[in-house]
Design a protein around this motif. Structure first.
Motif, PDB file in Angstrom:
ATOM      1  N   PRO A  60      -6.666   4.237   8.684  1.00 51.34           N
ATOM      2  CA  PRO A  60      -6.578   5.206   7.583  1.00 51.34           C
ATOM      3  C   PRO A  60      -5.300   5.057   6.777  1.00 51.34           C
ATOM      4  O   PRO A  60      -5.307   5.192   5.548  1.00 51.34           O
ATOM      5  CB  PRO A  60      -6.645   6.554   8.311  1.00 51.34           C
ATOM      6  N   ALA A  61      -4.174   4.787   7.452  1.00 47.37           N
ATOM      7  CA  ALA A  61      -2.913   4.605   6.727  1.00 47.37           C
ATOM      8  C   ALA A  61      -2.989   3.398   5.802  1.00 47.37           C
ATOM      9  O   ALA A  61      -2.454   3.422   4.680  1.00 47.37           O
ATOM     10  CB  ALA A  61      -1.759   4.440   7.716  1.00 47.37           C
ATOM     11  N   ALA A  62      -3.651   2.322   6.238  1.00 41.62           N
ATOM     12  CA  ALA A  62      -3.756   1.127   5.403  1.00 41.62           C
ATOM     13  C   ALA A  62      -4.524   1.411   4.118  1.00 41.62           C
ATOM     14  O   ALA A  62      -4.200   0.865   3.056  1.00 41.62           O
ATOM     15  CB  ALA A  62      -4.421  -0.004   6.184  1.00 41.62           C
ATOM     16  N   LEU A  63      -5.538   2.271   4.191  1.00 40.59           N
ATOM     17  CA  LEU A  63      -6.268   2.628   2.975  1.00 40.59           C
ATOM     18  C   LEU A  63      -5.358   3.347   1.984  1.00 40.59           C
ATOM     19  O   LEU A  63      -5.442   3.111   0.775  1.00 40.59           O
ATOM     20  CB  LEU A  63      -7.471   3.503   3.324  1.00 40.59           C
ATOM     21  N   VAL A  64      -4.491   4.212   2.493  1.00 43.95           N
ATOM     22  CA  VAL A  64      -3.523   4.869   1.606  1.00 43.95           C
ATOM     23  C   VAL A  64      -2.551   3.830   1.056  1.00 43.95           C
ATOM     24  O   VAL A  64      -2.103   3.925  -0.099  1.00 43.95           O
ATOM     25  CB  VAL A  64      -2.781   5.991   2.356  1.00 43.95           C
ATOM     26  N   GLY A  65      -2.218   2.826   1.849  1.00 46.63           N
ATOM     27  CA  GLY A  65      -1.372   1.746   1.361  1.00 46.63           C
ATOM     28  C   GLY A  65      -2.004   0.999   0.200  1.00 46.63           C
ATOM     29  O   GLY A  65      -1.314   0.599  -0.748  1.00 46.63           O
ATOM     30  N   ILE A  66      -3.320   0.813   0.249  1.00 45.94           N
ATOM     31  CA  ILE A  66      -4.021   0.173  -0.869  1.00 45.94           C
ATOM     32  C   ILE A  66      -3.967   1.060  -2.109  1.00 45.94           C
ATOM     33  O   ILE A  66      -3.814   0.566  -3.239  1.00 45.94           O
ATOM     34  CB  ILE A  66      -5.481  -0.126  -0.478  1.00 45.94           C
ATOM     35  N   VAL A  67      -4.078   2.371  -1.926  1.00 45.16           N
ATOM     36  CA  VAL A  67      -3.918   3.298  -3.054  1.00 45.16           C
ATOM     37  C   VAL A  67      -2.500   3.167  -3.635  1.00 45.16           C
ATOM     38  O   VAL A  67      -2.319   3.171  -4.860  1.00 45.16           O
ATOM     39  CB  VAL A  67      -4.199   4.751  -2.615  1.00 45.16           C
ATOM     40  N   ALA A  68      -1.507   3.044  -2.758  1.00 44.85           N
ATOM     41  CA  ALA A  68      -0.126   2.857  -3.222  1.00 44.85           C
ATOM     42  C   ALA A  68      -0.001   1.565  -4.028  1.00 44.85           C
ATOM     43  O   ALA A  68       0.701   1.526  -5.057  1.00 44.85           O
ATOM     44  CB  ALA A  68       0.827   2.843  -2.026  1.00 44.85           C
ATOM     45  N   LEU A  69      -0.669   0.513  -3.576  1.00 45.40           N
ATOM     46  CA  LEU A  69      -0.636  -0.749  -4.313  1.00 45.40           C
ATOM     47  C   LEU A  69      -1.271  -0.589  -5.691  1.00 45.40           C
ATOM     48  O   LEU A  69      -0.746  -1.099  -6.696  1.00 45.40           O
ATOM     49  CB  LEU A  69      -1.363  -1.831  -3.514  1.00 45.40           C
ATOM     50  N   LEU A 128      -1.484  -6.904   4.774  1.00 43.83           N
ATOM     51  CA  LEU A 128      -0.275  -7.234   4.011  1.00 43.83           C
ATOM     52  C   LEU A 128      -0.281  -6.545   2.654  1.00 43.83           C
ATOM     53  O   LEU A 128       0.758  -6.049   2.190  1.00 43.83           O
ATOM     54  CB  LEU A 128      -0.170  -8.751   3.830  1.00 43.83           C
ATOM     55  N   ALA A 129      -1.447  -6.498   2.005  1.00 43.17           N
ATOM     56  CA  ALA A 129      -1.535  -5.827   0.703  1.00 43.17           C
ATOM     57  C   ALA A 129      -1.175  -4.355   0.830  1.00 43.17           C
ATOM     58  O   ALA A 129      -0.453  -3.796  -0.020  1.00 43.17           O
ATOM     59  CB  ALA A 129      -2.947  -5.983   0.135  1.00 43.17           C
ATOM     60  N   ALA A 130      -1.658  -3.702   1.885  1.00 45.01           N
ATOM     61  CA  ALA A 130      -1.334  -2.285   2.089  1.00 45.01           C
ATOM     62  C   ALA A 130       0.161  -2.091   2.337  1.00 45.01           C
ATOM     63  O   ALA A 130       0.782  -1.178   1.770  1.00 45.01           O
ATOM     64  CB  ALA A 130      -2.140  -1.741   3.266  1.00 45.01           C
ATOM     65  N   ALA A 131       0.748  -2.940   3.179  1.00 44.90           N
ATOM     66  CA  ALA A 131       2.174  -2.816   3.475  1.00 44.90           C
ATOM     67  C   ALA A 131       3.020  -3.078   2.237  1.00 44.90           C
ATOM     68  O   ALA A 131       4.000  -2.369   1.971  1.00 44.90           O
ATOM     69  CB  ALA A 131       2.555  -3.785   4.596  1.00 44.90           C
ATOM     70  N   CYS A 132       2.648  -4.082   1.457  1.00 43.68           N
ATOM     71  CA  CYS A 132       3.394  -4.381   0.232  1.00 43.68           C
ATOM     72  C   CYS A 132       3.246  -3.254  -0.791  1.00 43.68           C
ATOM     73  O   CYS A 132       4.207  -2.914  -1.499  1.00 43.68           O
ATOM     74  CB  CYS A 132       2.897  -5.692  -0.375  1.00 43.68           C
ATOM     75  N   GLY A 133       2.058  -2.654  -0.872  1.00 44.62           N
ATOM     76  CA  GLY A 133       1.877  -1.540  -1.783  1.00 44.62           C
ATOM     77  C   GLY A 133       2.818  -0.395  -1.461  1.00 44.62           C
ATOM     78  O   GLY A 133       3.410   0.217  -2.364  1.00 44.62           O
TER      79      GLY A 133
END
Length: 449
Positions: A60-69, A128-133
């Motif tokens: 779930p956190a990674a999905l929010v990371g994609i939103v951040a990206l 990686l995309a989520a973390a970078c976002g």
């Protein structure tokens, strides 16, 4: 005769009390708000819970990371959305690493990856995309120093909550995370969150593994030290309690990585302290270790043996053996690697060394780029802390620099990119280091109230 009747103007969306309140709430939702949601999901939802359609990195956190990206990307395309531009070393070095990762994927495609490696590469790229976002939104999207401080306080509180859960697991052998759930997710793998080493429970909190649990706490530790020393507006217990919880839970991971990380962070902090502060820290540390030894007899001895009995430690022997085996694969594609996320432990070698993993997957260029990200975060946070006049902000700069040193050291000792919580906290704090540098460049006198 004029028969028109004067009517009051129709309330606009802004003038309407209900809609106006909603608009104000939306306007107050900023980058820190989204990053706080990410932080809560990262710590509160067990990392083993993922969305099956996405893969092992689909938390779930990674999905929010994609939103951040997406938010950060939109800000680059449409300036009115907001987002800092111009020089930002953390953003630049992280972009460089992503470019190398993309090139490694091209190299992997050229050697015709099979379905297993291809799916693993896709999952790794998503993570990686989520973390970078998260890192980029923090570095470029936090618009005020006060909001950055709020986010860092929340990170410390989240770390304290994770530590408290680990302490409960250690003393009771009860794992409440078995009963935590998130809609639409399923358990990824059969994982045991409470392990046993030398008669002691080795706990993981909501992380996947005790090593990850310990490294996450070690990364947050310098921020907790800063908060205990300088956040004077808060009651003393509120300032000190998170530090005590984190310090107590760290040894319960029974992890060499965690101990190395907290020692490295402590050294960076101590180099910026006065001799009086160093003496006080030494007294507190000795007293804390004495109390820990009295409450949990044998724990400190077990931690000492992790370092003194390396040659007979099966984990250490296996790691050194596997490291030698990995060089066969590294030598085949030394410069650009075989493809990010494709060096699978069940197919090749279990490394427990993220730098070797990056070397195998993205080559020498990728390894240099990753180390440059950590070094950039350390340098900008340390430089900002040294050049600003406010003592509290000087301390905060040192704390962020110390947090950047933890992954720089501990990535030698475990496979960080396969564990989502550790990567999430690391990249969030890398972005915070970039934001601190940007926001303090023109604030030599400290936080404005």
């Amino acid at each position: 005769m004029d028969t028109r009747v004067d009517r009051p103007p129709r309330p606009s969306a802004v003038e309407s009390p209900a809609l106006g309140g909603r608009c104000r709430r939306l306007a107050s939702f900023d980058a820190v708000s989204l990053l706080t949601i990410y932080l809560v999901l990262l710590i509160a939802v067990p990392s083993r819970l993922v969305f099956g359609a996405i893969g092992s990195t689909g938390t779930p956190a990674a999905l929010v990371g994609i939103v951040a990206l997406a938010w950060w990307t939109a800000g680059r395309i449409v300036p009115s959305i907001g987002g800092a531009t111009g020089l930002q070393p953390v953003r630049t070095t992280l972009l460089a690493f992503c470019v190398v990762v993309a090139l490694s994927e091209v190299a992997g495609a050229a050697r015709a990856m099979d379905g297993v490696e291809s799916r693993a590469a896709d999952a790794a790229l998503f993570g990686l995309a989520a973390a970078c976002g998260v890192a980029w939104l923090a570095a470029d999207g936090i618009d005020r120093l006060e909001r950055l401080v709020v986010l860092l306080d929340r990170i410390v509180i989240a770390g304290a909550a994770l530590a408290a859960l680990g302490i409960v697991q250690f003393f009771t052998d009860f794992d409440i995370t078995k009963y935590l759930w998130f809609p639409g997710t399923h358990v990824n793998g059969d994982l045991q969150l409470i392990q046993v080493r030398d008669g002691f429970n080795r706990v993981a909190g909501t992380a996947v593994h005790p090593i990850e649990f310990g490294v996450v706490l070690a990364t947050i530790f310098p921020l907790a030290v800063h908060r205990a020393m300088h956040r004077g507006a808060n009651p003393r217990l509120q300032r000190v309690l998170p530090l005590l919880l984190i310090a107590a839970a760290l040894p319960m991971s029974l992890s060499r990585s965690a101990i190395l990380g907290v020692l490295a962070a402590g050294l960076v902090l101590a180099l910026g302290w006065t001799w009086s502060q160093r003496a006080n820290a030494a007294v507190v540390t000795v007293g804390f270790l004495g109390l820990l030894r009295a409450v949990i007899p044998g724990l400190l001895g077990t931690l000492r043996n992790l370092f003194t009995n390396l040659q007979s430690d099966s984990s250490y022997v296996a790691r050194t053996t596997h490291a030698h085996q990995a060089w066969v694969y590294i030598g085949a594609t030394p410069w650009i690697g075989r493809g990010f996320g494709t060096f699978l432990p069940d197919r090749y070698v279990l490394l427990d060394n993220q730098y070797l993993g990056v070397l195998a997957e993205t080559g020498v260029i990728g390894l240099v780029a990753l180390v440059a990200v950590f070094c950039a975060a350390f340098v900008v946070a340390h430089h900002a802390g040294r050049t600003i006049l406010d003592p509290e902000l000087q301390s905060l700069g040192r704390a962020l620099a110390a947090a950047a040193v933890v992954p720089l050291i501990t990535y030698v000792t475990y496979d960080a990119f396969s564990l989502r919580m550790g990567v999430g906290i690391t990249f969030l704090l890398l972005g915070c280091a970039g934001a601190f540098w940007r926001l303090t460049r023109h604030k030599p006198l400290g936080i404005e109230t």
